[in-house]
Design a protein around this motif. Structure first.
Motif, PDB file in Angstrom:
ATOM      1  N   ALA A  45       0.901  -1.163  -0.105  1.00 41.13           N
ATOM      2  CA  ALA A  45      -0.149  -0.066   0.090  1.00 41.13           C
ATOM      3  C   ALA A  45       0.747   1.199   0.030  1.00 41.13           C
ATOM      4  CB  ALA A  45      -1.042   0.053   1.136  1.00 41.13           C
ATOM      5  N   ILE A  46       1.952   1.366   0.691  1.00 36.53           N
ATOM      6  CA  ILE A  46       2.743   2.401   0.832  1.00 36.53           C
ATOM      7  C   ILE A  46       3.532   2.623  -0.528  1.00 36.53           C
ATOM      8  CG2 ILE A  46       4.927   3.198   1.770  1.00 36.53           C
ATOM      9  CD1 ILE A  46       4.098   1.692   4.284  1.00 36.53           C
ATOM     10  N   SER A  47       3.690   1.415  -1.011  1.00 36.23           N
ATOM     11  CA  SER A  47       4.638   1.681  -2.535  1.00 36.23           C
ATOM     12  C   SER A  47       3.535   2.062  -3.400  1.00 36.23           C
ATOM     13  CB  SER A  47       4.832   0.206  -2.936  1.00 36.23           C
ATOM     14  OG  SER A  47       5.183   0.487  -4.464  1.00 36.23           O
ATOM     15  N   TYR A  48       2.145   1.892  -3.470  1.00 30.24           N
ATOM     16  CA  TYR A  48       1.197   2.522  -4.297  1.00 30.24           C
ATOM     17  C   TYR A  48       1.194   4.011  -3.928  1.00 30.24           C
ATOM     18  CZ  TYR A  48      -0.340  -1.846  -6.592  1.00 30.24           C
ATOM     19  OH  TYR A  48      -0.180  -3.019  -7.431  1.00 30.24           O
ATOM     20  N   ALA A  49       1.159   4.210  -2.586  1.00 33.36           N
ATOM     21  CA  ALA A  49       0.766   5.749  -2.226  1.00 33.36           C
ATOM     22  C   ALA A  49       1.947   6.481  -2.848  1.00 33.36           C
ATOM     23  CB  ALA A  49       0.807   5.614  -0.614  1.00 33.36           C
ATOM     24  N   ARG A  50       3.108   6.071  -2.611  1.00 32.03           N
ATOM     25  CA  ARG A  50       4.335   6.921  -3.282  1.00 32.03           C
ATOM     26  C   ARG A  50       4.082   7.208  -4.685  1.00 32.03           C
ATOM     27  NH1 ARG A  50       8.738   7.161   0.420  1.00 32.03           N
ATOM     28  NH2 ARG A  50       8.641   5.475   2.029  1.00 32.03           N
ATOM     29  N   VAL A  94      17.798   0.532  -4.964  1.00 35.34           N
ATOM     30  CA  VAL A  94      17.780   1.168  -6.332  1.00 35.34           C
ATOM     31  C   VAL A  94      16.873   0.348  -7.264  1.00 35.34           C
ATOM     32  CG1 VAL A  94      19.183   0.947  -8.522  1.00 35.34           C
ATOM     33  CG2 VAL A  94      20.334   1.579  -6.492  1.00 35.34           C
ATOM     34  N   ILE A  95      16.413  -0.874  -7.066  1.00 35.04           N
ATOM     35  CA  ILE A  95      15.366  -1.493  -7.747  1.00 35.04           C
ATOM     36  C   ILE A  95      13.973  -1.062  -7.191  1.00 35.04           C
ATOM     37  CG2 ILE A  95      14.353  -3.747  -8.060  1.00 35.04           C
ATOM     38  CD1 ILE A  95      17.261  -5.029  -7.616  1.00 35.04           C
ATOM     39  N   ARG A  96      14.055  -0.952  -5.933  1.00 30.73           N
ATOM     40  CA  ARG A  96      12.737  -0.344  -5.520  1.00 30.73           C
ATOM     41  C   ARG A  96      12.383   1.029  -5.911  1.00 30.73           C
ATOM     42  NH1 ARG A  96      13.170  -2.165   0.768  1.00 30.73           N
ATOM     43  NH2 ARG A  96      12.516  -4.443   0.523  1.00 30.73           N
ATOM     44  N   ASP A  97      13.333   1.923  -5.994  1.00 28.28           N
ATOM     45  CA  ASP A  97      13.051   3.290  -6.421  1.00 28.28           C
ATOM     46  C   ASP A  97      12.590   3.341  -7.643  1.00 28.28           C
ATOM     47  OD1 ASP A  97      14.116   3.953  -3.935  1.00 28.28           O
ATOM     48  OD2 ASP A  97      16.037   4.878  -4.425  1.00 28.28           O
ATOM     49  N   VAL A  98      13.279   2.531  -8.465  1.00 30.36           N
ATOM     50  CA  VAL A  98      12.857   2.347  -9.998  1.00 30.36           C
ATOM     51  C   VAL A  98      11.523   1.858 -10.217  1.00 30.36           C
ATOM     52  CG1 VAL A  98      13.430   1.856 -12.596  1.00 30.36           C
ATOM     53  CG2 VAL A  98      15.254   2.475 -10.745  1.00 30.36           C
ATOM     54  N   HIS A  99      11.135   0.796  -9.527  1.00 32.51           N
ATOM     55  CA  HIS A  99       9.882   0.094  -9.574  1.00 32.51           C
ATOM     56  C   HIS A  99       8.869   0.960  -8.946  1.00 32.51           C
ATOM     57  CE1 HIS A  99       6.604  -2.050  -7.638  1.00 32.51           C
ATOM     58  NE2 HIS A  99       6.543  -2.733  -8.600  1.00 32.51           N
ATOM     59  N   ASP A 100       9.207   1.966  -8.127  1.00 32.52           N
ATOM     60  CA  ASP A 100       8.188   2.574  -7.442  1.00 32.52           C
ATOM     61  C   ASP A 100       8.007   3.909  -7.876  1.00 32.52           C
ATOM     62  OD1 ASP A 100       7.607   0.720  -5.590  1.00 32.52           O
ATOM     63  OD2 ASP A 100       8.599   1.395  -3.795  1.00 32.52           O
ATOM     64  N   HIS A 101       8.494   4.328  -9.135  1.00 34.28           N
ATOM     65  CA  HIS A 101       8.728   5.527  -9.839  1.00 34.28           C
ATOM     66  C   HIS A 101       9.484   6.716  -9.119  1.00 34.28           C
ATOM     67  CE1 HIS A 101       5.833   4.314 -12.832  1.00 34.28           C
ATOM     68  NE2 HIS A 101       5.354   3.581 -11.791  1.00 34.28           N
ATOM     69  N   ARG A 102      10.277   6.371  -8.129  1.00 32.16           N
ATOM     70  CA  ARG A 102      10.827   7.393  -7.479  1.00 32.16           C
ATOM     71  C   ARG A 102      12.096   7.906  -8.176  1.00 32.16           C
ATOM     72  NH1 ARG A 102       9.569   4.441  -2.493  1.00 32.16           N
ATOM     73  NH2 ARG A 102      11.254   3.294  -2.483  1.00 32.16           N
TER      74      ARG A 102
END
Length: 317
Positions: free
Chosen positions: A64-69, A130-138
């Motif tokens: 949910a936090i990932s979607y929120a970001r 790094v992987i999370r940042d790109v996945h989450d659009h950050r």
């Protein structure tokens, strides 16, 4: 569901405490708790586990936090794009392991847009982040390396997050040591010569395994192990102490440390990550052009891959 609730959610996750988040948001604890519980009720999930020490996301909460970001980031992009003054703000973010070429390219991008309002972000962080940042659009781009040891595990993480890895260059591992050390005088170093020394490495966090280490040969025996999150701190300590770090070999020559080739068959394939569904992004392409130019400038220390050759006009048909 309101955008403000999502901002509250993200801040609480970052602070790890409702009390700390409330102080940061200038809210009362009770108001923040009610906002979070209302969101949990609306979504039908428990977002945070509450303990006496604070809060931590549940598995569903992390999602949910990932979607929120993503939602908040997209809303911020819309606001900056259609600002009242009619001028669009330059926004770009890149996440990376610690590579000098990334810093060089990022600096060039900053210079190129010095006259415009901009919000540029360079996050030097762990492989997983790094992987999370790109996945989450950050971040629009992520830079990491793969080799025979980690490519299956890290590759699965890249694929499961909907990302694509594109190679930039291949490098032989080098040992960085203090410039006035005995090892600095050698033409090459054998792995066994490092067993009695302190290894300096980049911090990967509690979720990182040897497969996600930023440096190759992560399981090489050593006397002591020192992990740091900041590249400048690592270089400074390495220049003042007897120890070593293993990297690509690219680093400024005025920092008091020098690279010496490591005698190994290992190779490092450094490349960038983008989302598989990434839309056309002019700033991303501009940054990648700059990055490829800097990669090419470090031959023969590294061997450029096709994308670098193509973007620098050197790929032969």
């Amino acid at each position: 569901m309101q955008l403000q609730q999502l901002r509250y959610l993200i801040t609480t996750a970052e602070c790890g405490s409702v009390r700390a988040a409330a102080q940061k948001l200038y809210l009362s604890q009770s108001s923040l708790s009610v906002a979070i519980r209302d969101l949990e009720r609306e979504l039908g999930i428990t977002i945070f586990k509450r303990t006496s020490r604070g809060v931590s996301p549940t598995d569903e909460g992390l999602e949910a936090i990932s979607y929120a970001r993503q939602i908040v980031d997209q809303a911020d992009l819309m606001l900056s794009r259609f600002a009242e003054n009619g001028e669009s703000e330059v926004r770009f973010a890149v996440s990376s392991q610690h590579y000098e070429v990334v810093v060089e390219a990022f600096g060039d991008l900053l210079d190129a847009h010095a006259e415009r309002a901009c919000r540029l972000t360079l996050s030097e962080t762990s492989t997983i982040q790094v992987i999370r940042d790109v996945h989450d659009h950050r971040s629009s781009v992520g830079v990491i390396y793969l080799n025979d040891y980690n490519r299956h595990v890290v590759g699965r993480s890249i694929e499961s997050n909907g990302l694509e890895f594109r190679p930039l260059f291949i490098a032989r591992p080098h040992v960085f040591v203090r410039a006035d050390s005995e090892l600095a005088k050698k033409a090459s170093i054998r792995p066994e010569e490092l067993s009695a020394m302190t290894r300096f490495a980049h911090l990967q966090g509690t979720e990182g395994s040897a497969y996600f280490a930023e440096e190759p040969l992560a399981d090489l025996p050593c006397h002591s192990h020192v992990a740091l999150s900041d590249n400048g701190s690592l270089a400074r300590l390495l220049s003042e102490h007897d120890g070593y770090n293993i990297a690509t070999g690219i680093y400024p020559s005025d920092r008091g440390i020098v690279p010496v080739p490591l005698e190994t068959d290992e190779i490092m394939k450094v490349g960038y990550l983008i989302r598989q569904d990434a839309a056309t992004d002019a700033l991303r392409e501009e940054f990648l052009d700059l990055l490829c130019t800097h990669c090419a400038s470090h031959e023969p220390m590294i061997k450029p891959c096709d994308e670098v050759l193509e973007r620098t006009g050197r790929l032969q048909a």
